[in-house]
Design a protein around this motif. Sequence first.
Motif, PDB file in Angstrom:
ATOM      1  N   UNK A   1      16.088  94.862 -77.742  1.00 19.52           N
ATOM      2  CA  UNK A   1      16.005  96.165 -77.076  1.00 19.52           C
ATOM      3  C   UNK A   1      17.103  97.109 -77.556  1.00 19.52           C
ATOM      4  N   UNK A   2      18.218  96.528 -78.014  1.00 20.17           N
ATOM      5  CA  UNK A   2      19.309  97.343 -78.526  1.00 20.17           C
ATOM      6  C   UNK A   2      20.309  97.796 -77.479  1.00 20.17           C
ATOM      7  N   UNK A   3      20.297  97.153 -76.321  1.00 20.48           N
ATOM      8  CA  UNK A   3      21.272  97.516 -75.290  1.00 20.48           C
ATOM      9  C   UNK A   3      21.371  96.419 -74.247  1.00 20.48           C
ATOM     10  N   UNK A   4      22.337  96.590 -73.372  1.00 20.13           N
ATOM     11  CA  UNK A   4      22.538  95.708 -72.235  1.00 20.13           C
ATOM     12  C   UNK A   4      23.471  96.381 -71.257  1.00 20.13           C
ATOM     13  N   UNK A   5      23.955  95.618 -70.283  1.00 23.93           N
ATOM     14  CA  UNK A   5      24.809  96.201 -69.260  1.00 23.93           C
ATOM     15  C   UNK A   5      26.022  95.336 -68.969  1.00 23.93           C
ATOM     16  N   UNK A   6      27.097  96.009 -68.568  1.00 24.54           N
ATOM     17  CA  UNK A   6      28.360  95.392 -68.209  1.00 24.54           C
ATOM     18  C   UNK A   6      28.619  95.698 -66.740  1.00 24.54           C
ATOM     19  N   UNK A   7      29.155  94.703 -66.034  1.00 23.33           N
ATOM     20  CA  UNK A   7      29.582  94.890 -64.646  1.00 23.33           C
ATOM     21  C   UNK A   7      31.097  94.993 -64.659  1.00 23.33           C
ATOM     22  N   UNK A   8      31.631  96.080 -64.127  1.00 22.52           N
ATOM     23  CA  UNK A   8      33.078  96.290 -64.086  1.00 22.52           C
ATOM     24  C   UNK A   8      33.727  95.354 -63.072  1.00 22.52           C
ATOM     25  N   UNK A   9      34.924  94.861 -63.391  1.00 21.61           N
ATOM     26  CA  UNK A   9      35.689  94.046 -62.450  1.00 21.61           C
ATOM     27  C   UNK A   9      36.065  94.858 -61.212  1.00 21.61           C
ATOM     28  N   UNK A  10      36.091  96.185 -61.355  1.00 23.47           N
ATOM     29  CA  UNK A  10      36.464  97.081 -60.255  1.00 23.47           C
ATOM     30  C   UNK A  10      35.277  97.427 -59.364  1.00 23.47           C
ATOM     31  N   UNK A  11      34.069  96.966 -59.730  1.00 23.12           N
ATOM     32  CA  UNK A  11      32.868  97.320 -58.982  1.00 23.12           C
ATOM     33  C   UNK A  11      32.280  98.615 -59.513  1.00 23.12           C
ATOM     34  N   UNK A  12      31.305  99.146 -58.819  1.00 25.34           N
ATOM     35  CA  UNK A  12      30.665 100.382 -59.237  1.00 25.34           C
ATOM     36  C   UNK A  12      29.365 100.121 -59.980  1.00 25.34           C
ATOM     37  N   UNK A  13      28.804 101.189 -60.538  1.00 25.69           N
ATOM     38  CA  UNK A  13      27.511 101.047 -61.215  1.00 25.69           C
ATOM     39  C   UNK A  13      27.625 100.270 -62.529  1.00 25.69           C
ATOM     40  N   UNK A  14      26.495  99.720 -62.964  1.00 31.04           N
ATOM     41  CA  UNK A  14      26.451  99.039 -64.255  1.00 31.04           C
ATOM     42  C   UNK A  14      26.802 100.013 -65.367  1.00 31.04           C
ATOM     43  N   UNK A  15      27.377  99.479 -66.435  1.00 29.07           N
ATOM     44  CA  UNK A  15      27.803 100.276 -67.588  1.00 29.07           C
ATOM     45  C   UNK A  15      26.903  99.927 -68.764  1.00 29.07           C
TER      46      UNK A  15
END
Length: 175
Positions: free
Chosen positions: A23-37
Motif C-alpha cells: 500500500x505504501x504506508x502505515x501508521x505510528x502510535x505516539x508514546x504520548x497518545x493522540x491520533x495515529x501518525x
Amino acid sequence: METQDTGTQRQVRGQVKWFDPTKGFGFVISDEGGPDILLHANVLRNFGQGSVVDGSAISIVVQDTQRGLQATEVLSITPPQTEESLPLRDMVEFTAEDIAQKPIEPARVKWFDKAKGFGFANVFGNNDDVFIHVEVLRRSGLSDLQSGEAIGLRMVDGERGRMAIDVIGWEAAAK
C-alpha cells in the motif's frame, strides 16, 4: 499528494502500529497518545528501509498537516523484542555481539515470499544463494523484501549453506 503545512515539526517516539509496503504506508502510535501518525513509504525509504515490522519502536519527526499528523523523517527504528519465538537452529550459538561483528556484505534480493516465510538473495559478485528466513527479517526490523531490492547481509554458514543472520536496508547499511 498535496499536503499543506499547518504546524511546526517536532520529534516523536512511538511504536509502528502497522506498515504495508504494498500500500505504501502505515501508521505510528505516539508514546504520548493522540491520533495515529501517517508513515509514508517514501519517508521510510529515505531512512534506508523498504519496510518495517509491526511493533517496532520508532523515533520520527512529525508535522501537522491538513490531513493530520504525518512523519517527515525517520530518526531511528528498534525491532520489537521477540523472546517468545524459538531461535533458529543455525543461530543458537550467536549472541547479538557476535552478529554485530560480522561484516555487512552488499546483496540483492532474488525473491522473498512472506507467506512461505523465506526467500533468497545473492551477494554482489557471487551467484550462490543466501537463505533469508522471515524470523531473521523480523528480528532485523523489516517485514518484507522486494525482488531486486538492494540490502546488506551479515551471514553464517548453516547446515544447508549460506544463511542471513541480519538484514539491513542498503541505504542504512551504507551510512
